[in-house]
Structures are given as structure tokens and as C-alpha cells.
Design an enzyme around this catalytic site. Structure first.
Site, PDB file in Angstrom:
ATOM      1  N   ARG A  82       0.849  -1.195   0.000  1.00 37.38           N
ATOM      2  CA  ARG A  82       0.000   0.000   0.000  1.00 37.38           C
ATOM      3  C   ARG A  82       0.886   1.247   0.000  1.00 37.38           C
ATOM      4  NH1 ARG A  82      -1.892   0.604   4.394  1.00 37.38           N
ATOM      5  NH2 ARG A  82      -1.251  -1.271   5.502  1.00 37.38           N
ATOM      6  N   TYR A 222      -1.377  -3.650  -6.833  1.00 38.06           N
ATOM      7  CA  TYR A 222      -1.206  -4.349  -5.551  1.00 38.06           C
ATOM      8  C   TYR A 222      -2.527  -4.423  -4.768  1.00 38.06           C
ATOM      9  CZ  TYR A 222      -0.213  -5.283  -0.725  1.00 38.06           C
ATOM     10  OH  TYR A 222      -0.274  -5.816   0.537  1.00 38.06           O
ATOM     11  N   GLY A 223      -2.723  -5.532  -4.085  1.00 41.16           N
ATOM     12  CA  GLY A 223      -3.955  -5.837  -3.356  1.00 41.16           C
ATOM     13  C   GLY A 223      -4.612  -4.669  -2.646  1.00 41.16           C
ATOM     14  N   LYS A 231      -9.557  -2.560   1.697  1.00 36.92           N
ATOM     15  CA  LYS A 231      -9.237  -1.415   2.560  1.00 36.92           C
ATOM     16  C   LYS A 231     -10.009  -0.150   2.147  1.00 36.92           C
ATOM     17  CE  LYS A 231      -5.927  -3.834   4.637  1.00 36.92           C
ATOM     18  NZ  LYS A 231      -5.971  -4.325   6.003  1.00 36.92           N
ATOM     19  N   HIS A 251     -10.425  -2.312  11.573  1.00 35.19           N
ATOM     20  CA  HIS A 251      -9.344  -3.151  11.056  1.00 35.19           C
ATOM     21  C   HIS A 251      -9.096  -4.278  12.062  1.00 35.19           C
ATOM     22  CE1 HIS A 251      -4.903  -3.188   9.482  1.00 35.19           C
ATOM     23  NE2 HIS A 251      -5.644  -4.052   8.854  1.00 35.19           N
ATOM     24  N   SER A 273      -1.216  -3.556  10.142  1.00 44.25           N
ATOM     25  CA  SER A 273      -0.871  -4.500   9.082  1.00 44.25           C
ATOM     26  C   SER A 273       0.427  -5.231   9.411  1.00 44.25           C
ATOM     27  CB  SER A 273      -0.723  -3.764   7.757  1.00 44.25           C
ATOM     28  OG  SER A 273      -1.977  -3.298   7.347  1.00 44.25           O
ATOM     29  N   CYS A 275       1.013  -7.361  11.765  1.00 43.38           N
ATOM     30  CA  CYS A 275       1.292  -7.489  13.198  1.00 43.38           C
ATOM     31  C   CYS A 275       0.562  -8.685  13.812  1.00 43.38           C
ATOM     32  CB  CYS A 275       0.920  -6.211  13.930  1.00 43.38           C
ATOM     33  SG  CYS A 275       2.035  -4.854  13.538  1.00 43.38           S
ATOM     34  N   LYS A 277      -2.721 -10.340  12.756  1.00 44.72           N
ATOM     35  CA  LYS A 277      -4.170 -10.595  12.722  1.00 44.72           C
ATOM     36  C   LYS A 277      -4.484 -11.976  12.153  1.00 44.72           C
ATOM     37  CE  LYS A 277      -5.159  -6.903  10.350  1.00 44.72           C
ATOM     38  NZ  LYS A 277      -3.775  -6.434  10.332  1.00 44.72           N
ATOM     39  N   ASN A 279      -2.632 -14.586  11.758  1.00 41.61           N
ATOM     40  CA  ASN A 279      -2.127 -15.660  12.617  1.00 41.61           C
ATOM     41  C   ASN A 279      -2.991 -15.847  13.858  1.00 41.61           C
ATOM     42  OD1 ASN A 279       0.686 -16.962  11.898  1.00 41.61           O
ATOM     43  ND2 ASN A 279       0.645 -14.915  11.040  1.00 41.61           N
ATOM     44  N   ASP A 298      -9.226  -9.795   9.117  1.00 45.57           N
ATOM     45  CA  ASP A 298      -8.703  -8.461   8.782  1.00 45.57           C
ATOM     46  C   ASP A 298      -9.682  -7.314   9.029  1.00 45.57           C
ATOM     47  OD1 ASP A 298      -6.453  -6.956   7.721  1.00 45.57           O
ATOM     48  OD2 ASP A 298      -7.655  -6.592   5.949  1.00 45.57           O
ATOM     49  N   SER A 389       5.058 -10.261   0.533  1.00 41.96           N
ATOM     50  CA  SER A 389       4.430 -11.196  -0.406  1.00 41.96           C
ATOM     51  C   SER A 389       3.176 -11.781   0.237  1.00 41.96           C
ATOM     52  CB  SER A 389       5.412 -12.284  -0.813  1.00 41.96           C
ATOM     53  OG  SER A 389       5.938 -12.931   0.322  1.00 41.96           O
ATOM     54  N   ARG A 390       2.240 -12.184  -0.602  1.00 41.23           N
ATOM     55  CA  ARG A 390       0.900 -12.510  -0.105  1.00 41.23           C
ATOM     56  C   ARG A 390       0.342 -13.793  -0.683  1.00 41.23           C
ATOM     57  NH1 ARG A 390      -1.458  -8.646   3.675  1.00 41.23           N
ATOM     58  NH2 ARG A 390       0.134  -7.048   3.777  1.00 41.23           N
ATOM     59  N   ARG A 421       3.217  -4.084  17.631  1.00 48.26           N
ATOM     60  CA  ARG A 421       4.551  -4.661  17.707  1.00 48.26           C
ATOM     61  C   ARG A 421       5.432  -3.730  18.509  1.00 48.26           C
ATOM     62  NH1 ARG A 421       7.051  -8.152  13.784  1.00 48.26           N
ATOM     63  NH2 ARG A 421       5.256  -8.748  12.555  1.00 48.26           N
ATOM     64  N   ASN A 519      -0.711 -17.844  22.296  1.00 43.58           N
ATOM     65  CA  ASN A 519      -1.545 -16.670  22.591  1.00 43.58           C
ATOM     66  C   ASN A 519      -2.911 -17.088  23.133  1.00 43.58           C
ATOM     67  OD1 ASN A 519       0.540 -15.015  21.746  1.00 43.58           O
ATOM     68  ND2 ASN A 519      -0.209 -14.888  19.636  1.00 43.58           N
TER      69      ASN A 519
END
Ligand code: GDP
Ligand code: PGA
Ligand code: MN
Length: 608
Positions: A82, A222-223, A231, A251, A273, A275, A277, A279, A298, A389-390, A421, A519
Site C-alpha cells: 500500500r 497491488y492488493g 481497505k 481493522h 498490518s 502485526c 491478525k 495468525n 482483517d 508477499s501474499r 509490535r 496466545n
């Protein structure tokens, strides 16, 4: 067809929605594509477009042994994330965009963009993608239409949202309002000109017009810049709609948590972003007897019914950060991706025509083609996959998707978790003692920057509610909206607010807390706090787990690490205060008085 008169466009369109037809005709006249194509959202269409992308060199089809029916794309090296400095909120007044957004006068911006979009689709197909964010069966379905000249966008949007005929028919039948989302890669082709694998334009504009609920995105494939349902709509435009209509677009991931007695609660969590989410939403809990399922990874839309909050995930896919997502850290994501039907972007290519990225497996392949097309070996001294990368995968492929994901009007929300973070200062978990204290913790949320946005990585920045790049209006008004909702619905109805940090370091530099599935121990404490059965200690930050309150049975952690993770250290917070003050000042004069009061209470506690 190059006669884009309204008559001609209407004659060939699968809809009678007058406003949509007029808009499509207007955009076609401006952008001058070779043809208009209405996306139907079918598998055949996806396969055909993917085939065309393979022909064009944008996609490479992977061999089926690991990721069936999947593709990899490699972007232009300057189009990988972004672009926040090129993102604009063009509200009617500058104050409407507030101190945290780039603003331009909407008329001027429309003029600039009209210049750029004029002829921008020459030599290309203009795709019209009707889509809905959330369920098409919701009480108020949130429609949009994206016009784009990128087949990569069409394929990706089919994964990330519900698109096509069913959506268009419902829009048409109800003559529904829709968000106009216009996208061009900004790379027209002259007759005979050879296309490049990843067309884009060095000049980029990601522009939201909050009052008219429009999006114009130019120059990027890009996405986050190009999949406009995500977004741009579901956060920036939706946050502005939510302010007007009394709901929230956030978000946040959404997690369903079930305790050993079979009782379930839903929690959402806002992390900036990259950080954690995705996972967190997909973790395998390590605490005995507890179960977590994903509702979203997300974005969360929260509305109130009879004063109570309900949450939906408006998306249909996962657009996850590949690096760090692996069989040992996030097996649920890996299993979802391994079912195939995935679009990878900017990962590395293996010698057996599959893909790899840092952290996918513990074993590192001996040879790869990196994301920029160069030979790569472990000795190369650079990452093989781009750090941003995504993978783009249908959410329904996740085995641990909660059945409530499909509830058209959402599920009750019990807790909101903020996090970021931070190597220092911020403890593993705290519980806000009031809605206002929780909002203050959210407003002053801080995180070290990541590769998800262009710019320096690892710099601490403030990111209110993890929404800094996504608030579609004045941040002061946005915070006021949180305060107002708390007052309107009453503290007892609002979700309880928590703050977590998985990223604190020990003095030797390692992570103090093992994170990922572990977690769940924090989730258990939160759940039991909500139930009134877990202990805690009051501190100036709120309630934290006291000795023995956090279940660490079987956890491989030293006492020193645990202390480093949990510690509420006054000295560190004294050092934190000037940065917070600077930030509160930067938020401007619309910052609610409640936030100044919270700040003063904190400062007073720190001084005592
Ligand atoms: P998102 O963009 O917020 O969805 O973030 P992701 O879940 O994709 O994670 C981004 C990065 O953070 C990945 O490299 C993960 O491996 C890493 N990460 C996620 N959760 C944790 C955690 O609990 N501990 C640590 N140390 N790293 C994590
Ligand atoms: P994320 O969003 O970084 O929060 O996963 C995707 C993007 O827009 O880059
Ligand atoms: Mn994610």
C-alpha cells in the site's frame, strides 16, 4: 464495441440498474477501453481469465502437487505494498479529512484524476465487477461495483468478495445503492504495443471521496491499492458510512472462542498490518480443552441492535502475509492455502514449479527463483520472497472457519483487543478498567512499522485502533464516534477492551513470549475475565494477570521471560508519555476531552 453511448452500453449489459448503466457508460467514454466485460463470478470465468493471465505472463500456473489450481504473480518491484503517501481522503473540507489523512479538494482531485483516467484503458478490457461486502442476504447488503482494467484484480476480487450475477441481480431488483469503485493500472496500450507482465504506473493515486462514497484508484495493481472492496471500501468508505449511520468499520480480526464447558464468545482484535491478525485468527490453541475458530482475519463491521454490538466479517477471502506463515507457526493457514485456488504474489518459485517463502518450512530450499526473477540460494544474503508477499485464498477453505461466519447479520461481540509490535514497554496483556480507558489505549496504540506499507520498517508510530491508514474522515471525529457509541449504548453493553503485545523482547533480544498458538493462554484469561472467574491486579494501565492468573501449564518459558513479557514498568511508561503527548497534540482540536482526561490520569499515576 467502442461506441460507449448509454444506449449501446445498456443494450449489452446484464442489468437495468439505471445509475449503474450511466456510470459504466461514463467511465467507458473517459477511459476508452477496447471492450466492456461484465463479470459473472463463475468458476469458468475465473479459469478463463487466469488462463489469459498466464498467456500475458502475469500468472504462472503452479504444478498441482502442492497447491492445486493455483497461480503466482510477480509484481513490478515498485508496486509491492500500500502507498500511504499516495492515499487521499477527499472530503468536501480539509477538516473533514482531519490531521492524519492526505487531503485534496475533491473538485481539483477529480480534475487531476480525470486527466489520468482519460484513455487509461486503451487497448485493454474494462471489467465491471458487481460485488457485495458481507452477505448478500444481510438486512442491508453493502453493494459495490468495481470497474478495473486488470484481470488479476477480477480473479483476486472473486476470492476476496462475493461477486457476479447473483449480486448484480439483487442490486438490480432492489435498485440498490452501490459504492462506485474505479480502478485502472494506468498503462494504456497503443496498437501493436506489447504488454508487460505487471502493468502499472509510477504515478499512483488511491483516492476516497467519503461523502459521495466513491473510490478512484490509479496506477497500482497491488492488493490493498487495487482490490477496492477491501481497505478502500470496507474500511475507509465504510468508516465514513458507519459514522453517519451509527456503526463501526474496523481493522479487526474476529475470533470465536469456546471454553472446555462448551460456552462460546466472540472477540475482535485490531493490530496494524503485518502485526499478527491472520495468525491470531487462525491459531491452534495450546491450552487444554479450549477451541478457537475464525470468523474473520482483517476487517470487522460492528453494528448495534437493542444496544448490543454484533460483528460481521465483510470479506470472503484471506489476503495474508506469506513470510512467517508456515507449517509450524500457522498450520491452519497452510492447510487452507494447500487446498489450492490460491493466488500468490511476490513469493519465490521452487525448482519443481511450486512456491516458497521465508518461514514456510524450517528447511530452506537449495535453489529458488526469487520474487524478482533472479537465481537464489541460501547464500544469497537476501530474502527470496518479498517481505510483503501474499497469499490470496477463499476463507471457506479454512477448516477452522466458524459456522457463524455465514450469519448474515453477525454475531454478538464480547471483547475488543488492541495490539501492536513493541520491543519494549507494552505488557503481554492488560484489561481496560472502563470503555474510555480502553478507547484511550486504542487511540495511543503504537507499533513498529512493517513492510505492509511503503517506507521505513521498524520505526515506532502511533496507529489509533490500527486504523491510521484507513480512517475515512477526521481522526478526532472518529475517536469521538467511539466515545459517543459508548455513551449511547452504555458501558455495560459495550465490548470490554484489552491490549496485547506478542512482540516484547528480553534483554538478550529474543521474543519474551512464544506467541502464535500460545496466545490462546491470553485468550483464556480474557474469556475468564469476561466470565468473572479470572484474577487480576490493578495497575495504572488497567488490570493485568497477577502471579498464577495466566495459565502457563506446560509452556516452555523461563520465569525471566515471563516476567519480561508481563511486566508493567513505570519507568518505561514515563519515557512513553512524551511520545503520547506529541501524538495527542497531532490529533488536533477535535480530540474528545475524555482522551485528555485519560492522559492526565495516566500522567498523575506515573508521577505518584
Ligand atoms: P496481519 O497482516 O496483521 O494479518 O499479520 P500476520 O498474521 O500475517 O502476521 C504478520 C507477521 O507477524 C508474520 O511474519 C507472522 O509470523 C508474525 N507474527 C504473527 N503472530 C505472531 C506472534 O504471536 N508472535 C510473533 N513473534 N510473531 C508473530
Ligand atoms: P494487511 O492488509 O497488510 O492488513 O494484511 C493488506 C494490504 O492492504 O496490504
Ligand atoms: Mn492479515
Amino acid at each position: 464495441m467502442t461506441d460507449f453511448s448509454i444506449e449501446n452500453v445498456s443494450a449489452q449489459a446484464p442489468t437495468t440498474h439505471a445509475e449503474l448503466l450511466q456510470w459504466v457508460a461514463d467511465i467507458a467514454q473517459m477511459t476508452q477501453p477496447d471492450r466492456i466485460y461484465w463479470a459473472d463470478g463463475t468458476q469458468q470465468e475465473y479459469d478463463r481469465l487466469a488462463g489469459e493471465l498466464v498467456e500475458a505472463g502475469t500468472f504462472r500456473k503452479l504444478s498441482d502437487h502442492e497447491f492445486p489450481n493455483s497461480y503466482v504473480a510477480f509484481s513490478d518491484p515498485d508496486d509491492v505494498a500500500r502507498v500511504e503517501e499516495r492515499t487521499f481522503i477527499c472530503s468536501e473540507t480539509e477538516e473533514g479529512a482531519g490531521p492524519t489523512n492526505n487531503w485534496r479538494d475533491p473538485q481539483e482531485m477529480k480534475q487531476t484524476l480525470t486527466g489520468l483516467f482519460t484513455g487509461s484503458m486503451r487497448g485493454r478490457t474494462m471489467y465491471v465487477i458487481p460485488f457485495v461486502m458481507g452477505s448478500v442476504d444481510a438486512t442491508n447488503p453493502k453493494f459495490g461495483v468495481e470497474i478495473t482494467d486488470s484481470a488479476y484484480v477480477v480473479c483476486s476480487m472473486r476470492i476476496m468478495a462475493t461477486i457476479g450475477t447473483e449480486v448484480l441481480d439483487k442490486m438490480t431488483a432492489t435498485n440498490a445503492f452501490f459504492v462506485k469503485a474505479l480502478h485502472s493500472v494506468g498503462a494504456p496500450l497503443e496498437t501493436g504495443q506489447q504488454d508487460v507482465p505487471w502493468p502499472c504506473n509510477p504515478e499512483k493515486y488511491i483516492v476516497q471521496f467519503p461523502e459521495s462514497r466513491e473510490i478512484w484508484s490509479f496506477g497500482s495493481g497491488y492488493g490493498g491499492n487495487a482490490l477496492l472492496g477491501k481497505k478502500c471500501y470496507a474500511l475507509r468508505i465504510a468508516s465514513a458510512i458507519g459514522r453517519d449511520e451509527g456503526w463501526m468499520a474496523e481493522h479487526m480480526l474476529v475470533l470465536k472462542v469456546t471454553n472446555p464447558e462448551g460456552k462460546s464468545k466472540f472477540m475482535s482484535a485490531a493490530f496494524p498490518s503485518a502485526c499478527g491478525k491472520t495468525n491470531f485468527a487462525m491459531m491452534d490453541p495450546t491450552v487444554e480443552g479450549w477451541k478457537t475458530e475464525m470468523v474473520g482475519d482483517d476487517i470487522a463491521w460492528i453494528e448495534f441492535r437493542d444496544g448490543k454490538p454484533f460483528v460481521v466479517n465483510p470479506e470472503a477471502g484471506l489476503f495474508g502475509v506469506a513470510p512467517g506463515t508456515g507449517w509450524s507457526t500457522n498450520p491452519n493457514a497452510m492447510r487452507a492455502v494447500a487446498k489450492g485456488n490460491t493466488i500468490f504474489t511476490n513469493v519465490a518459485l521452487t525448482d519443481d514449479n511450486s512456491v516458497w517463502w521465508e518461514g514456510k518450512t524450517d528447511e530452506v530450499p537449495e535453489h529458488l527463483i526469487d520474487w524478482q526473477g533472479n537465481d537464489w540460494t541460501p547464500e544469497s544474503g537476501r530474502p527470496a520472497a518479498h517481505p510483503n508477499s501474499r497469499f490470496c485464498t477463499p476463507i471457506a477453505q479454512a477448516d477452522m472457519l466458524a459456522e457463524e461466519y455465514y450469519a448474515p447479520d453477525g454475531v454478538p461481540l464480547s471483547a475488543i483487543i488492541f495490539g501492536g509490535r513493541r520491543k519494549t514497554t507494552v505488557p503481554l496483556v492488560t484489561e481496560a478498567s472502563s470503555w474510555e480507558q480502553g478507547v484511550f489505549r486504542g487511540v495511543t496504540l503504537s507499533s513498529e512499522t512493517t513492510a505492509a506499507a511503503k517506507g521505513a520498517v521498524g520505526v515506532v508510530r502511533r496507529d489509533p485502533m490500527a486504523m491510521l491508514p484507513f480512517i475515512g474522515y477526521n481522526a478526532g471525529d472518529y475517536i469521538q464516534h467511539w466515545i459517543d457509541l459508548g455513551k449511547k449504548h452504555g458501558e455495560e453493553n459495550m465490548p470490554k477492551i484489552y491490549y496485547v503485545n506478542w512482540f516484547r523482547r528480553t534483554p538478550d533480544g529474543g521474543f519474551a513470549w512464544p506467541g502464535f498458538g500460545e496466545n490462546s493462554r491470553v485468550v483464556k484469561w480474557i474469556f475468564d475475565r469476561l466470565e468473572g472467574t479470572a484474577g487480576g491486579e490493578e495497575t495504572f494501565l488497567g488490570v493485568v494477570p497477577g502471579p498464577g492468573d495466566l495459565d502457563v501449564t506446560g509452556l516452555d518459558i523461563t520465569e525471566a521471560e515471563l516476567q519480561a513479557a508481563l511486566a508493567v514498568n513505570k519507568d518505561e511508561w514515563v519515557q512513553e508519555l512524551p511520545g503520547m503527548d506529541e501524538w495527542l497534540t497531532a490529533l488536533g482540536n477535535k480530540l474528545p476531552a475524555e482522551m485528555h482526561a485519560q492522559r492526565d490520569a495516566l500522567a498523575e499515576n506515573l508521577a505518584s
